[in-house]
Design a protein around this motif. Structure first.
Motif: not given
Length: 147
Positions: A55-74
């Motif tokens: 939840d903390e990861l996806w609350a970050d606006e930069w992550t929302q825009h850039s993603g994690t380049h991993s399975i975490l993005d689905v």
């Protein structure tokens, strides 16, 4: 940066959604993803420690825009009959497997033949892989994500 391809093999279980959640949890705990706020291209005072929760990861606006380049993005597995949806994983159907690999029962030897079934960024696929006797052995997840 551009999108990154990712792929994972996990032990088979009938519930593909549960398999995805376990995999996402494992990848997150291992830190095996791109953390945009931790890049050495940032000034030291701008860097942030890795998040403690998803939840903390996806609350970050930069992550929302850039993603994690991993399975975490689905986030979930769709039913086979649903239209493809961004940030979701769609199972390979028997018909798709037959067209791509010449068989409805995929094995690890067929993985290369099905790679092109995931063509779009922010979209994943999964396939149940069988042993030589036709018994499900593992699930293969793959896709593209990140900007």
């Amino acid at each position: 940066m551009g999108a990154s391809a990712w792929d994972y093999y996990v032990p088979y279980q009938a519930d593909l959604g549960a398999a995805l959640e376990e995999l996402r949890h494992r990848v997150f705990l291992a830190g095996d993803y791109y953390w945009v706020r931790g890049g050495d291209w940032l000034a030291e005072q701008e860097r942030r420690p890795r998040p403690v929760t998803l939840d903390e990861l996806w609350a970050d606006e930069w992550t929302q825009h850039s993603g994690t380049h991993s399975i975490l993005d689905v986030f979930h597995v769709q039913r086979e009959d649903e239209e493809p949806e961004i940030c979701a994983v769609q199972p390979v159907t028997a018909e798709e497997a037959q067209r791509a690999a010449g068989t409805g029962r995929l094995t690890r030897e067929h993985v290369e033949a099905i790679q092109d079934l995931a063509r779009e960024r922010w979209y994943g696929r999964c396939a149940v892989l069988h042993d030589d006797h036709g018994t499900p052995q593992e699930i293969y997840f793959w896709g593209w994500s990140g900007d």
